[in-house]
Design an enzyme around this catalytic site. Structure first.
Site, short mmCIF file in Angstrom:
data_model
loop_
_atom_site.label_atom_id
_atom_site.label_comp_id
_atom_site.label_asym_id
_atom_site.label_seq_id
_atom_site.Cartn_x
_atom_site.Cartn_y
_atom_site.Cartn_z
N CYS A 224 0.90 -1.19 -0.10
CA CYS A 224 -0.06 0.16 0.16
C CYS A 224 1.05 1.28 -0.12
O CYS A 224 1.67 1.59 0.87
CB CYS A 224 -0.93 -0.01 1.45
SG CYS A 224 -1.97 -1.41 1.35
N CYS B 97 -6.32 -2.18 -16.14
CA CYS B 97 -5.92 -1.66 -14.81
C CYS B 97 -4.45 -1.07 -15.05
O CYS B 97 -3.74 -0.98 -13.90
CB CYS B 97 -5.69 -3.00 -13.79
SG CYS B 97 -4.50 -4.33 -14.37
N GLN C 229 -11.93 -10.09 -9.54
CA GLN C 229 -12.02 -8.73 -8.83
C GLN C 229 -11.80 -8.99 -7.18
O GLN C 229 -12.44 -9.53 -6.73
CB GLN C 229 -12.99 -7.69 -9.37
CG GLN C 229 -13.07 -7.58 -10.74
CD GLN C 229 -12.12 -6.79 -11.16
OE1 GLN C 229 -11.25 -6.20 -10.52
NE2 GLN C 229 -12.00 -6.54 -12.50
N ASP D 298 -11.02 -6.45 -21.15
CA ASP D 298 -10.39 -6.13 -19.88
C ASP D 298 -9.25 -7.06 -19.85
O ASP D 298 -9.07 -8.04 -19.00
CB ASP D 298 -11.50 -6.69 -18.91
CG ASP D 298 -11.12 -6.51 -17.41
OD1 ASP D 298 -9.97 -5.94 -17.33
OD2 ASP D 298 -11.75 -6.87 -16.71
N1 SAH Z 1 -12.86 -9.51 -17.09
C1 SAH Z 1 -12.63 -10.54 -16.09
C2 SAH Z 1 -11.27 -10.67 -15.72
C3 SAH Z 1 -10.21 -9.65 -16.16
S1 SAH Z 1 -8.42 -10.29 -15.55
C4 SAH Z 1 -13.00 -9.98 -14.59
O1 SAH Z 1 -13.47 -8.96 -14.38
O2 SAH Z 1 -12.96 -10.62 -13.75
C5 SAH Z 1 -7.79 -10.40 -17.22
C6 SAH Z 1 -7.96 -12.05 -17.65
O3 SAH Z 1 -7.53 -12.12 -18.96
C7 SAH Z 1 -7.49 -13.26 -16.82
O4 SAH Z 1 -8.57 -13.94 -16.37
C8 SAH Z 1 -6.46 -13.75 -17.81
O5 SAH Z 1 -6.44 -15.13 -17.35
C9 SAH Z 1 -6.98 -13.47 -19.12
N2 SAH Z 1 -5.94 -13.49 -20.32
C10 SAH Z 1 -4.72 -13.17 -20.14
N3 SAH Z 1 -4.18 -13.12 -21.34
C11 SAH Z 1 -4.87 -13.59 -22.25
C12 SAH Z 1 -5.00 -13.76 -23.60
N4 SAH Z 1 -4.00 -13.60 -24.28
N5 SAH Z 1 -6.18 -14.23 -24.06
C13 SAH Z 1 -7.32 -14.41 -23.28
N6 SAH Z 1 -7.43 -14.24 -22.00
C14 SAH Z 1 -6.19 -13.72 -21.44
#
Ligand code: SAH
Length: 433
Positions: free
Chosen positions: A67, A391, A266, A364
């Protein structure tokens, strides 16, 4: 001996460090004046304090580094987050960045946390690594972590010592217990404990788990995860359920979600809904839309949106998360969603050469952002609307720039998912011209 230097902090960087006369420091805030030793880069005196400085409540603040902002008033943290996003987007758009959406829940929010074990004489300690080092310190409290998780971590430490569980030694690559991960689903009260071990010969596991459950009947699942690799990745690929169903269920809005140990989810329970609602409201979905939820994790966004559209396609590369997503679809009786385990870029490239039509994309990706192939395929598919959740506003701005040939930015909305830290979440809405 070097002569002390004195200067005013003009900037806090993306890692939460304050810059004074070209040198970066922890624990310095904007407009603060400090005296420092230019050789050791140590602060000798804070000459002028910022009016927004507060006393950090956490006893580990000076060593931990997780933090960065416990010494900063929350409103000032939010303003800084908005400013950071502004900084990354200023060269690509004139659209004003909206104020970062804050939360009343600024502490005790983290629903997932991991502590690492280390032998300390005859006893075990469990904690975090001090910032920028490999020195582990014992953690008895953590203000941002869910209080229930802290209670369980404390019990785990006591049990590890009373059961004389052998702790893994990183240098000798010997021993058993490496980490504990705890996930709390506040809305349902379910709790998952993951014990990460270096090999599968955990002899006293049955009694250990029985004692843990006796002390914390609120725990609903315990998993043993075997990780024999010597990397910094916490979880291995092998899992065995020691108690309960092996995952937890959390509720978001009208839906429930199954979350297993290795799936992304999350960590801020109340801000997650704010994030999803904002992202989906921005998308202005229509009943006739085909929605792509790219990088979909356990399918939360796609399922959340499923009632508002004709069809949802969730694409995620982690097989565990995809399996969770598929179950979540079934379980929530969502009949208009497909869950695909694939690399999002490869899948989108393949789709862009077919006759498939996608109206809206919610993407995302992880911190590194998306990639050229994904962005190329997006420009080819030309969805009406793209909602980019990230993020990391730096990689987000980089990627968004690639889309501006045929898209306009409609809004930029930061949301605070990680109070007390320098992490920033941001939603960008793009509309095809
Ligand atoms: N939208 C979701 C997860 C976001 S985190 C939520 O809000 O909970 C980002 C996600 O992307 C993770 O689950 C990770 O496993 C996935 N990820 C990472 N690289 C990727 C890729 N090349 N293709 C597809 N998914 C991927």
């Amino acid at each position: 001996m070097a002569v002390a230097k004195q200067g005013v902090c003009r900037k806090i960087d993306e890692n939460g460090k304050g810059w004074v006369e070209g040198v970066s420091f922890d624990n310095v805030l904007p407009l603060e004046e400090i005296k420092f030793d230019p050789n050791t880069k140590k602060i000798l005196q804070r000459v002028v304090d910022a009016p927004t400085r507060i006393r950090p409540v956490c006893p580990y603040f000076s060593q931990c580094g997780s933090c960065q902002f416990l010494h900063w008033e929350y409103d000032a943290q939010l303003e800084w987050k908005t400013d950071q996003v502004r900084h990354h987007f200023k060269s690509i758009t004139k659209i004003p960045v909206k104020d970062c959406l804050g939360t009343d829940r600024q502490f005790g929010y983290r629903s997932k946390n991991i502590l690492t074990f280390k032998a300390d004489g005859k006893n075990a300690i469990a904690g975090y690594y001090a910032a920028g080092t490999h020195a582990l310190f014992d953690v008895k409290s953590c203000d941002v972590t869910h209080p229930k998780a802290i209670e369980i971590f404390t019990t785990l430490k006591q049990l590890v010592n009373s059961f004389r569980v052998e702790i893994y030694d990183e240098n000798r690559k010997k021993g058993l217990l490496r980490h504990a991960l705890i996930r709390v689903a506040e809305s349902t009260g379910e709790i998952l404990v993951v014990l990460v071990v270096a090999h599968s010969d955990f002899k006293g596991r049955k009694n250990f788990v029985a004692s843990l459950i006796k002390r914390h009947p609120e725990i609903t699942s315990v998993i043993e995860n075997t990780n024999s690799r010597s990397t910094s990745i916490v979880l291995g690929n092998q899992e065995r359920t020691l108690y309960g169903k092996g995952y937890i269920v959390d509720r978001l809005g009208d839906y429930t979600f199954k979350i297993s140990a290795r799936s992304f989810y999350q960590v801020h329970p109340t801000q997650t809904e704010i994030l999803y609602q904002n992202a989906l409201d921005a998308a202005q979905l229509r009943k006739t839309d085909v929605l792509l939820d790219a990088y979909s994790g356990v399918g939360t966004i796609g399922i959340y949106a499923s009632k508002r559209v004709k069809e949802v396609i969730c694409v995620e590369s982690n097989p565990d998360a995809t399996e969770d997503a598929r179950n979540n679809g079934k379980h929530n009786q969502v009949s208009n969603a497909r869950f695909i385990c694939a690399d999002a870029s490869q899948w989108l490239l393949d789709t862009s050469t077919s006759s498939a039509k996608i109206d809206v994309v919610v993407m995302d990706p992880p911190r590194e952002g998306s990639d050229k192939n994904f962005l190329f395929a997006l420009r080819k598919l030309r969805p009406r609307t793209i909602v980019y959740i990230s993020c990391n506003p730096e990689t987000q701005a980089r990627d968004v720039k690639e889309l501006l040939t045929i898209y306009d930015i409609q809004s930029i909305q930061p949301v605070d998912m990680f109070p007390q830290t320098s992490h920033i979440e941001c939603i960008v809405l793009l509309q095809r011209r």
